[in-house]
Write an enzyme that holds these catalytic residues in place. Structure first.
Site, mmCIF file in Angstrom:
data_model
loop_
_atom_site.group_PDB
_atom_site.id
_atom_site.type_symbol
_atom_site.label_atom_id
_atom_site.label_comp_id
_atom_site.label_asym_id
_atom_site.label_seq_id
_atom_site.Cartn_x
_atom_site.Cartn_y
_atom_site.Cartn_z
ATOM 1 N N SER A 237 0.861 -1.182 0.000
ATOM 2 C CA SER A 237 0.000 0.000 0.000
ATOM 3 C C SER A 237 0.891 1.222 0.000
ATOM 4 O O SER A 237 2.049 1.181 0.436
ATOM 5 C CB SER A 237 -0.879 -0.018 1.254
ATOM 6 O OG SER A 237 -1.494 1.230 1.480
ATOM 7 N N TYR B 67 -2.529 -0.791 10.922
ATOM 8 C CA TYR B 67 -2.374 -1.182 9.515
ATOM 9 C C TYR B 67 -1.122 -0.554 8.920
ATOM 10 O O TYR B 67 -0.329 -1.225 8.247
ATOM 11 C CB TYR B 67 -3.613 -0.754 8.736
ATOM 12 C CG TYR B 67 -3.585 -1.101 7.262
ATOM 13 C CD1 TYR B 67 -3.952 -2.366 6.823
ATOM 14 C CD2 TYR B 67 -3.203 -0.154 6.318
ATOM 15 C CE1 TYR B 67 -3.936 -2.682 5.476
ATOM 16 C CE2 TYR B 67 -3.180 -0.462 4.968
ATOM 17 C CZ TYR B 67 -3.552 -1.730 4.555
ATOM 18 O OH TYR B 67 -3.528 -2.041 3.211
ATOM 19 N N LYS C 78 2.143 -2.546 7.421
ATOM 20 C CA LYS C 78 2.597 -2.379 6.033
ATOM 21 C C LYS C 78 4.033 -1.867 5.979
ATOM 22 O O LYS C 78 4.812 -2.279 5.107
ATOM 23 C CB LYS C 78 1.653 -1.445 5.274
ATOM 24 C CG LYS C 78 0.288 -2.049 4.972
ATOM 25 C CD LYS C 78 0.392 -3.261 4.075
ATOM 26 C CE LYS C 78 -0.978 -3.805 3.702
ATOM 27 N NZ LYS C 78 -0.911 -5.002 2.841
ATOM 28 N N THR D 258 -13.242 -1.712 -1.727
ATOM 29 C CA THR D 258 -13.335 -3.083 -1.243
ATOM 30 C C THR D 258 -14.258 -3.155 -0.026
ATOM 31 O O THR D 258 -14.572 -2.132 0.584
ATOM 32 C CB THR D 258 -11.947 -3.633 -0.862
ATOM 33 O OG1 THR D 258 -11.489 -2.941 0.317
ATOM 34 C CG2 THR D 258 -10.954 -3.459 -1.999
#
Length: 337
Positions: free
Chosen positions: A143, A156, A160, A193
């Site tokens: 990402s 998150y 990442k 999503t």
């Protein structure tokens, strides 16, 4: 450069929804044998049916990527039933939308175990099959947040970032060993999503990706291309990804202040969140419930193309043309002197 030479054995983690679901479909259309790893059994069955209908051979395996023993057992099943993995796509994740101060320690740990250690576990299982053969490709789905942290997504972003560092370290080790294995990473933009409806959220209003929003099918296209062309260490999808990463390199302090001012509002809609809705942090929401599929609630009209992806895929040709144009312009300028 790697290329697809016919049906391959492909493993996709987080295969029941969003980017994972779209990626499984993309490999199925090529006739590949696709192992589907995720927790939700209803979602796995729906994804398996799609893979078969699109021309692939599915193998659905209920797997919690945070459990290394479960991942190892799934890899053994894959090798027994489909053959050793040619391509392993690490994509599974979970998250919590909230300020850091409102995230419990066990929740932060769970996100890290699924989203970061899940990639570590998947990579370890892939290497166990690929190293003895001296070939294979690992695609890490990343990402823009692998480089640039934003508010309300600290677990998150941390995961990442960790995946990025882990991948770079492993790449160097593979190069040192003169391995025939390839590892590449695809850095994605905001996507339409279902994660925004199944991730745990403590925000007052419903979560939304920061515009511009791209369709997960475009991400799947980038991932399958990366699997076939893993000689590039990284692919960036979307002009917004490029802009974010370049801004973070050139003026990170200014970006901190900009995100502090805009990041909260940009990640919430006008609709109130239901604090009692199911979340997938501990249990899959598609275990016995609905199949979420690939796309989220942000509509069919989100971006489904990216000129930047084409430029990324054809970087060498673009560089040559740019140099030729520059040389021609220089010669024309000299001729006018």
């Amino acid at each position: 450069m790697g290329t697809s030479l016919g049906p391959q054995v492909v493993v996709v983690t987080g295969a029941t929804g969003g980017v994972g679901r779209a990626t499984a479909r993309a490999f199925a259309r090529r006739g590949d044998r696709v192992a589907l790893l995720a927790r939700g059994e209803n979602g796995l069955q729906a994804a398996s049916d799609e893979v078969r209908r699109l021309g692939g051979v599915p193998l659905p395996l209920p797997t919690d990527m945070a459990d290394n023993n479960a991942v190892s057992a799934a890899a053994d099943r894959i090798e027994e039933e489909l053959g050793p993995a040619d391509v392993w796509v690490n994509n599974g994740f979970t998250t919590v939308f909230a300020p850091f101060s409102e995230i419990e320690p066990d929740e932060f740990r769970r996100v890290t175990e699924v989203t970061y250690l899940g990639y570590v576990n998947g990579t370890r299982a892939a290497l166990r099959q690929m190293v003895p053969r001296g070939r294979g490709t690992i695609v890490q789905v990343g990402s823009a947040l692998a480089y640039r942290g934003i508010p309300l997504q600290s677990p998150y972003c941390g995961a990442k970032h960790a995946i990025q560092g882990f991948t770079e370290s492993l790449r160097c080790e593979l190069m040192h060993d003169r391995s025939g294995l390839e590892i590449t990473m695809v850095q994605l933009p905001a996507l339409n999503t279902p994660q925004f409806d199944w991730a745990l959220s403590r925000m007052r209003r419903k979560a939304t990706p920061v515009a511009p929003i791209y369709q997960p099918e475009l991400a799947a296209k980038a991932i399958t291309y990366a699997a076939d062309h893993p000689d590039r260490r990284e692919y960036w999808l979307g002009a917004s990804t490029v802009a974010t990463l370049m801004a973070n390199r050139l003026m990170p302090g200014l970006l901190d202040r900009y995100l502090a001012r805009t990041g909260y509002e940009a990640q919430q809609t006008d609709q109130l969140e239901d604090p009692d809705r199911p979340a997938n942090l501990w249990e899959p929401v598609d275990g016995t419930g609905p199949d979420f599929g690939a796309q989220g609630r942000f509509g069919p009209h989100q971006r489904d193309h990216s000129p930047q992806l084409w430029l990324s895929q054809h970087r060498k040709a673009v560089s040559v043309v740019t140099l030729l144009c520059g040389a021609a312009a220089y010669l024309r300028w000299r001729g006018r002197e």
